[in-house]
Design a protein around this motif. Structure first.
Motif, PDB file in Angstrom:
ATOM      1  N   GLU B  32      51.967  57.255  46.327  1.00 51.25           N
ATOM      2  CA  GLU B  32      51.539  55.865  46.422  1.00 51.25           C
ATOM      3  C   GLU B  32      51.019  55.350  45.067  1.00 51.25           C
ATOM      4  O   GLU B  32      50.399  56.094  44.312  1.00 51.25           O
ATOM      5  N   ILE B  33      51.321  54.086  44.782  1.00 48.21           N
ATOM      6  CA  ILE B  33      50.708  53.460  43.606  1.00 48.21           C
ATOM      7  C   ILE B  33      49.604  52.561  44.134  1.00 48.21           C
ATOM      8  O   ILE B  33      49.860  51.510  44.714  1.00 48.21           O
ATOM      9  N   HIS B  34      48.402  53.029  43.974  1.00 46.18           N
ATOM     10  CA  HIS B  34      47.258  52.353  44.577  1.00 46.18           C
ATOM     11  C   HIS B  34      46.464  51.695  43.465  1.00 46.18           C
ATOM     12  O   HIS B  34      46.254  52.289  42.419  1.00 46.18           O
ATOM     13  N   CYS B  35      46.061  50.471  43.711  1.00 43.61           N
ATOM     14  CA  CYS B  35      45.287  49.787  42.681  1.00 43.61           C
ATOM     15  C   CYS B  35      43.830  49.706  43.089  1.00 43.61           C
ATOM     16  O   CYS B  35      43.517  49.281  44.197  1.00 43.61           O
ATOM     17  N   PHE B 197      45.619  53.172  39.956  1.00 42.81           N
ATOM     18  CA  PHE B 197      45.722  52.310  38.790  1.00 42.81           C
ATOM     19  C   PHE B 197      44.486  51.427  38.778  1.00 42.81           C
ATOM     20  O   PHE B 197      44.279  50.645  39.697  1.00 42.81           O
ATOM     21  N   VAL B 205      48.519  44.221  38.042  1.00 45.55           N
ATOM     22  CA  VAL B 205      48.287  44.947  39.286  1.00 45.55           C
ATOM     23  C   VAL B 205      49.235  44.454  40.378  1.00 45.55           C
ATOM     24  O   VAL B 205      49.700  45.226  41.194  1.00 45.55           O
ATOM     25  N   SER B 209      51.464  47.509  41.978  1.00 50.44           N
ATOM     26  CA  SER B 209      50.726  48.200  43.032  1.00 50.44           C
ATOM     27  C   SER B 209      51.347  48.030  44.410  1.00 50.44           C
ATOM     28  O   SER B 209      51.910  46.998  44.723  1.00 50.44           O
ATOM     29  N   GLU B 210      51.201  49.087  45.237  1.00 51.62           N
ATOM     30  CA  GLU B 210      51.680  49.032  46.616  1.00 51.62           C
ATOM     31  C   GLU B 210      50.548  48.779  47.597  1.00 51.62           C
ATOM     32  O   GLU B 210      50.771  48.371  48.729  1.00 51.62           O
ATOM     33  N   ARG B 211      49.352  49.107  47.180  1.00 55.19           N
ATOM     34  CA  ARG B 211      48.198  48.894  48.042  1.00 55.19           C
ATOM     35  C   ARG B 211      46.985  48.636  47.155  1.00 55.19           C
ATOM     36  O   ARG B 211      46.930  49.153  46.038  1.00 55.19           O
ATOM     37  N   PHE B 212      46.075  47.854  47.638  1.00 60.34           N
ATOM     38  CA  PHE B 212      44.895  47.500  46.854  1.00 60.34           C
ATOM     39  C   PHE B 212      43.627  47.977  47.529  1.00 60.34           C
ATOM     40  O   PHE B 212      43.520  47.898  48.751  1.00 60.34           O
TER      41      PHE B 212
END
Lengths: 338, 504
Positions: B32-35, B197, B205, B209-212
């Motif tokens: 996952e790319i999480h911000c 991130f 972002v 990003s995929e989720r914040f």
């Protein structure tokens, strides 16, 4: 090959070596005595004590600190050892004095280490303090006086020689002390520690960026603590060697040596801000200073010029590295980027 | 449901009575790319440090690899696949690339002795993973920022990382370097490596990003998908304030220009720059790194005097050959890198503000009237709402946004007529950024001529009434921000210079 040349011309040691060669040739031309066997042995002899001290000072400098307490530390540990042994009428071999100074040196080093690893105070300030504490203890608790007669083992060790060099022209002789082997051993061990152990690389890492070192997983406090224990031992060894070679314990004889030793290390390319420097450079730096100190007499320059010459050397030596640093910074300008 | 790479639950951490983190929960899935977003001081950095084992949390648990920890050591975090790339990259400038890459592995293996041969092999493998070519024997201190970052990324990837935490990774990078970085992050994702991130640059972002997860004052505000957010709600969650996306419209613009340049040039940096600035205006100058924007600013401020062309102030040709001359002509300059160019970090807030007008507090006997100087410092602290309990505190106790306000205060204290700001909000969080923009608009409406030099496109579009785009040392276009979109401006900035002939 081209890479090697580039690496050489970039290294501080290379230039230092050139300077040493140049100075040697000048002295040789002026006096005709420099490359005589006994002068070379004399130089080696004079290298021993500052050389051992320099190894310790170098290690601290790499980790980003300046230790000024080592002469006081060495004086105290050797004085305590000598006093106890003389009072007890010890007549055995030199192994016991060595063992004792190592133990006392380690304890005093641990005292330095405790403070430097716990408090965020520059090592210079802490060791200024502990240096006074060490000489205070020596003078107050031990009521230090000159001890003219050392235990037999120490005297014998101080006089023992590897070989004798004779100058065929003047007939002067110089003894190569066994203690030179101690310098060799300390340098060899320190070389392995600094280059091939995680502890040694940790010292470089801490000197480069302490918080990065902690993040990488170096146990910074532990490393700093053990650094000072080791430096305490190294300094005490130098102290014992000096005392044995002088064949008397003079409590204040070593004090004041710290500046010359630190100067030698800095001249050898170690950065005051930590993280850089090599043992080779340290030894070359010490050698240069010893040559200047010993050989000015050969050339017929009055000894009071010694301080002047040393100061000039340090200014020129550190000046060159400063110029190199500015040059490399200029290539990547800070104000105008892009 | 896939198991999380890492889950922190109900984390609390206080420093000297200040609650930095309060009941934070964060879960990250593999790949996952999480911000993680939040203003400066919101607790982002503390949370990262808890996740990487630097700080032990007071309360809460960390789940890693199916194990639950109440606290982690840095070594445990690393051996469980958590890697952090800090803002300063945590590299050793005095060591070679090879050692920087391989030392961690040696440490993680609890070795007493290092092997240079093994380290070289490890380092070669590490750079190969992201197709990064570099001389392993070069000292890291000699590398560029982007190269240092690649070293840090290569190092992070070596130890079988499952999660890479990147703290403000794009701050010092150009757009092209950011794109390269994003390509690497996507490549990591393809290999199942998650990225956390940390950033407050909105456009970035949203791009990656995929989720914040947004935190504020040490508390979780929201965890959501990007579709559920837009710029306005995002800013709102971060700051707890409402912002309006309005454009700057100058109120009174003077007839006569206050500053003009004709054919201004600095050899090797920029050439033929004609610009006019009127009182009450905010003029934007934008361009990529290397476009000459910074050099133009420096030559207007006299620290890099122009080689050709003229500078006119109030219609008269003036020589701006030094910083002193520029100040005398009423030009103030807020530099790009406030830390190295603008502030004495160790000195007090108050003395930093008054330093540029120190002469006015000196009595005729040459003594400094400290009380008067302190009063002036306090006045600016109040005026610009600098958040500090005491103006006598050193500047480095402040956040980036507040530091930037001090640089501003310092120049405003000299009563300039023209204020040039280079990257006024670089590294500043969104709330402070907004405040700084407000201050600039007010200053302009009070009759100051303001020039904002920035590569932050939304910033110049929103806050300037005219924008000039620089490319390869030339002004290539002047646009009206109300009728130009961000992408049109970006295109003007990044066009291949060889396709532009002369001025566009």
């Amino acid at each position: 090959m081209a890479k090697l040349v580039r690496k050489l011309t970039k290294s501080n040691e290379f230039y230092l070596l050139l300077v040493i060669i140049a100075v040697s040739i000048v002295i040789q031309l002026r006096s005709g005595q420099f490359f005589s066997a006994n002068n070379l042995v004399d130089l080696a002899n004079a290298m021993v004590v500052p050389g051992i001290f320099a190894v310790g000072a170098f290690m601290v400098l790499v980790a980003g600190g300046i230790d000024v307490s080592f002469p006081a530390l060495a004086s105290l540990s050797v004085y305590a050892t000598t006093r106890v042994l003389v009072d007890a009428g010890y007549t055995g071999g030199v192994w016991l004095p060595f063992l004792m100074v190592i133990v006392v040196g380690a304890i005093l080093g641990a005292f330095n280490g405790l403070f430097t690893s716990r408090f965020v105070v520059p090592v210079l300030i802490i060791t200024l303090g502990t240096a006074s504490v060490f000489s205070g203890v020596m003078q107050g608790v031990f009521k230090s006086v000159q001890i003219p007669n050392l235990p037999q083992g120490m005297s014998d060790f101080g006089r023992s020689t590897l070989f004798v060099a004779t100058n065929p022209e003047s007939g002067l002789t110089s003894n190569m002390p066994v203690a030179f082997l101690i310098l060799v051993a300390v340098v060899a061990v320190a070389f392995v520690v600094m280059r091939y152990t995680t502890f040694g690389r940790g010292l470089y890492a801490i000197g480069g960026d302490e918080s990065a070192a902690a993040r990488a997983g170096f146990k910074v406090r532990k490393i700093k603590f053990w650094l000072f224990v080791i430096v305490g031992i190294i300094a005490s060894l130098a102290g014992l060697v000096r005392t044995s070679m002088m064949d008397q314990m003079h409590p204040t004889n070593l004090l004041g040596m710290e500046l010359m030793v630190i100067a030698a290390v800095v001249l050898g390319g170690a950065s005051i801000t930590g993280g850089t420097g090599t043992l080779t450079g340290t030894m070359l730096g010490t050698l240069l200073i010893v040559i200047v100190q010993n050989s000015m007499i050969l050339v017929g320059i009055p000894t009071f010029w010694q301080g002047f010459a040393l100061g000039t050397l340090i200014l020129v030596g550190t000046g060159i590295s400063a110029v190199q640093l500015t040059r490399s910074r200029k290539r990547a300008p800070a104000l105008v980027q892009g | 449901m896939v198991d999380n790479v890492i889950a922190v639950r109900d984390i609390g951490k206080a420093f000297a009575g200040v609650q930095a983190l309060d009941g934070i929960t964060l879960e990250i899935a593999p790949g996952e790319i999480h911000c993680l977003a939040g203003e400066n001081g919101s607790g982002k950095s503390t949370l990262i440090k808890v996740m990487s084992g630097v700080h032990a949390p007071d309360t809460g648990t960390i789940e890693l690899n199916g194990k639950t920890f109440s606290k982690l050591s840095p070594i445990e975090a690393i051996s469980n696949g958590v890697q952090v790339i800090y803002q300063d990259f945590s590299v050793f400038p005095n060591l070679t690339v090879m050692e920087n890459l391989a030392l961690n592995a040696e440490l993680a293996a609890h070795r007493t002795f290092v092997s240079w041969k093994r380290m070289r092999a490890v380092a070669e493998e590490a750079i190969a993973k992201i197709n990064f070519t570099i001389d392993l024997d070069e000292k890291v201190g000699q590398l560029s920022v982007a190269q240092k970052q690649l070293v840090a990324i290569s190092r992070a990837l070596m130890s079988d990382a499952k999660l890479i935490i990147m703290d403000e990774p794009t701050t010092a990078l150009t757009k092209r370097e950011v794109d390269a970085l994003f390509a690497i992050i996507l490549d990591l994702k393809a290999r199942g490596i998650a990225t956390l991130f940390v950033s407050h640059k909105l456009d970035e972002v949203f791009e990656i990003s995929e989720r914040f997860t947004i935190i504020r004052n040490g508390k979780s505000v929201i965890t959501c998908l990007p579709e559920e957010l837009d710029h306005a709600t995002f800013s709102h969650h971060m700051t707890g304030r409402e912002f309006d996306d309005d454009h700057f419209v100058p109120e009174h613009v003077s007839e006569e220009p206050i500053l003009e340049t004709r054919g201004l040039g600095v050899d090797g940096a920029f050439a033929d720059v004609d610009l006019t600035l009127r009182k009450g205006e905010i003029l934007g100058i934008t361009g990529l790194l290397g476009s000459g924007r910074t050099e133009l600013a420096l030559s207007l401020f006299g620290s890099k005097p122009a080689d050709s062309g003229k500078i006119l102030i109030n219609g008269e040709v003036v020589e701006v050959g030094s910083v002193r001359a520029a100040i005398a002509h009423g030009i103030g300059y807020v530099p790009e890198d406030r830390l190295t160019e603008g502030l004495f970090l160790e000195r007090s807030i108050s003395s930093n503000i008054v330093i540029s007008e120190i002469d006015s507090f000196v009595s005729k006997f040459g003594a400094l009237d400290q009380r008067k100087a302190d009063a002036e410092g306090q006045r600016w602290v109040d005026e610009l709402k600098i958040a500090t309990p005491n103006p006598a505190n050193p500047v480095n106790t402040l956040s980036g946004g507040n530091q930037q306000r001090i640089v501003l205060a310092k120049w405003l204290a000299t009563h300039p007529k023209i204020l040039i700001l280079n990257g006024p909000t670089v590294g500043v969080d969104i709330g402070s950024k907004h405040d700084i923009h407000r201050i600039l608009r007010t200053l302009a409406s009070e009759g100051l001529g303001v020039i904002i030099i920035s590569d932050d496109i939304p910033e110049v579009i929103q806050n300037c009434n005219r924008v000039m785009a620089m490319n390869a040392g030339r002004i290539v276009a002047e646009i009206d921000p109300r009728t130009t979109t961000e992408s049109e401006l970006a295109e003007l900035m990044s066009k291949d210079p060889s396709t532009i002939d002369g001025k566009g």
